[in-house]
Motif scaffolding. Structure first.
Motif, PDB file in Angstrom:
ATOM      1  N   ASP A 132     -21.855  -2.314 -44.225  1.00 17.06           N
ATOM      2  CA  ASP A 132     -21.893  -1.039 -43.489  1.00 17.06           C
ATOM      3  C   ASP A 132     -20.685  -0.900 -42.564  1.00 17.06           C
ATOM      4  N   VAL A 133     -20.340  -1.986 -41.874  1.00 13.16           N
ATOM      5  CA  VAL A 133     -19.197  -1.955 -40.963  1.00 13.16           C
ATOM      6  C   VAL A 133     -17.902  -1.732 -41.734  1.00 13.16           C
ATOM      7  N   SER A 149     -13.503   1.808 -43.207  1.00 13.09           N
ATOM      8  CA  SER A 149     -12.689   2.457 -44.244  1.00 13.09           C
ATOM      9  C   SER A 149     -12.696   3.974 -44.075  1.00 13.09           C
ATOM     10  N   ARG A 150     -13.862   4.537 -43.695  1.00 16.65           N
ATOM     11  CA  ARG A 150     -13.954   5.992 -43.526  1.00 16.65           C
ATOM     12  C   ARG A 150     -13.113   6.484 -42.353  1.00 16.65           C
ATOM     13  N   ASP A 186     -19.873 -11.802 -37.695  1.00 11.46           N
ATOM     14  CA  ASP A 186     -19.374 -11.446 -39.031  1.00 11.46           C
ATOM     15  C   ASP A 186     -18.955  -9.984 -39.077  1.00 11.46           C
ATOM     16  N   ASN A 187     -19.709  -9.122 -38.415  1.00  6.87           N
ATOM     17  CA  ASN A 187     -19.358  -7.702 -38.374  1.00  6.87           C
ATOM     18  C   ASN A 187     -18.036  -7.488 -37.631  1.00  6.87           C
ATOM     19  N   ILE A 188     -17.852  -8.227 -36.543  1.00  7.91           N
ATOM     20  CA  ILE A 188     -16.612  -8.114 -35.776  1.00  7.91           C
ATOM     21  C   ILE A 188     -15.425  -8.559 -36.613  1.00  7.91           C
TER      22      ILE A 188
END
Length: 382
Positions: free
Chosen positions: A85-86, A91-92, A116-118
């Motif tokens: 999701d991140v 990318s968007r 991990d998201n960071i």
């Protein structure tokens, strides 16, 4: 759902970003007071508390009390973001070269949910640049959203902080001169996270004249004094070797601007001692020395803070070691010194007593009083 999300966004970043301030309050109460132990303790607690905060922000029911809506746990679970999701959101916003307040808030929430998201976001070329674009844009609310997003991003590892400083450090340092309190405070939280995580990034920030700006904020009754004190303490703990003599002289000359009974005063003596402000080469004047003595006397009033007392005694010992009785003000009077030392000895704190003995030794070397009479008046406890 949209209303819940909007309300949650307004709360989550501010509450989560306070982790460092809470952490340092724990740090200043610790028992070990050697510089190495302090640095290791603080570094570990910053990282540990960041991990705990991520779990807490997802699971705690306190959110329901703040937002005033039921079943918040289930709603928050629906907003959780995984690495995919991140990456998708990064990318968007990169493709659009723009991030809305909702995008920034979702990313902030995602960064709290795991390192991990960071790392995933930081690894995408151009993603952080979009946050910086919003940080430097014309809309104050978007600027605030962006810096709060960067604040949660800065909870990551050292390489992430390094990227943030490279791309956004100068802007955050500049915003410290502004009047928007929430923006300024969020910048301080972000800078604190970075100073506690990455020494290299801290060195770069100090080259941007961060320290004089922090001291001016620390001395300003209308400034964010508590948050600024934490930043200064982190500089003194993690970036000491990168502090210039010019910055030290600036603090030495402007010490009297800090009023003792204002917020953040419990950090003052630690900052002054660690930055080695009281040294021969800094040519401390009579006004600055007298101010230090008065500030030290104020720390003796109950309820005394242990960290302030210990570092206050160390600063006084260094001041007396300069060898000029005219610089130590009221402490030059043997009766005042005896009274002060007895106040310290009666606390029966081993670290405090050891530093008090050093202060006594330096005073006796001044030869301004009868050593035997002075020693007979002291009450030293085993």
């Amino acid at each position: 759902m949209d209303l819940l999300f909007e309300l949650l966004c307004q709360f989550i970043d501010v509450s989560a970003s306070c982790s460092l301030a809470k952490d340092f309050l724990k740090f200043k109460k610790m028992n070990s007071l050697t510089t190495t132990a302090e640095g290791t303790f603080l570094r570990n607690k910053i990282r540990g508390y960041a991990r705990d905060q991520r779990v807490e922000c997802r699971m705690k029911a306190k959110d329901s009390l703040r937002i005033g809506l039921g079943q918040v746990k289930q709603e928050v679970a629906a907003l959780e973001m995984g690495t995919k999701d991140v990456i998708g959101m990064a990318s968007r916003i990169k493709r659009r070269k723009h991030a809305t307040s909702e995008d920034l808030c979702r990313l902030s929430l995602g960064f709290l949910q795991g390192n991990d998201n960071i790392n995933a976001f930081a690894a995408i070329p151009g993603a952080i640049q979009v946050l910086v674009k919003e940080l430097t844009g014309p809309h104050i609310q978007r600027q605030t959203d962006a810096v709060e997003c960067l604040c949660n991003l800065s909870l990551g590892e050292a390489h992430v902080s390094d990227k943030i400083v490279t791309l956004a450090g100068s802007y955050m340092v500049t915003y410290l001169d502004g009047k928007a309190e929430r923006l300024k405070r969020s910048c301080l939280w972000t800078l604190a996270n970075i100073l506690g995580t990455c020494e290299k990034a801290g060195r770069v920030l100090l080259q941007m004249q961060l320290l004089p700006k922090l001291w001016r904020l620390y001395s300003d009754p209308n400034g964010c004094q508590e948050d600024t004190a934490i930043c200064l303490s982190l500089v003194a703990t993690h970036c000491l070797q990168h502090v210039s003599d010019e910055d030290r002289r600036y603090i030495a000359q402007n010490m009297p601007e800090k009023i003792p009974d204002q917020p953040g005063n419990e950090y003052f003596m630690y900052i002054v001692h660690q930055l080695e402000i009281v040294k021969q080469e800094h040519k401390l004047g009579a006004q600055q020395a007298e101010y230090l003595v008065r500030f030290f006397e104020a720390t003796l009033a109950p309820p005394a803070d242990r960290l302030s007392l210990i570092y206050g005694v160390r600063v006084m010992a260094n001041l007396v070691a300069l060898g000029d009785p005219s610089l130590i003000g009221a402490l030059a009077d043997p009766q005042n010194l005896v009274k002060t030392l007895n106040q310290l000895f009666v606390l029966r704190d081993p670290d405090l007593s050891l530093d008090s003995m050093r202060l006594l030794k330096n005073y006796l070397q001044l030869n301004v009083a009868d050593s035997n009479l002075l020693l007979d008046s002291l009450h030293i406890y085993a």
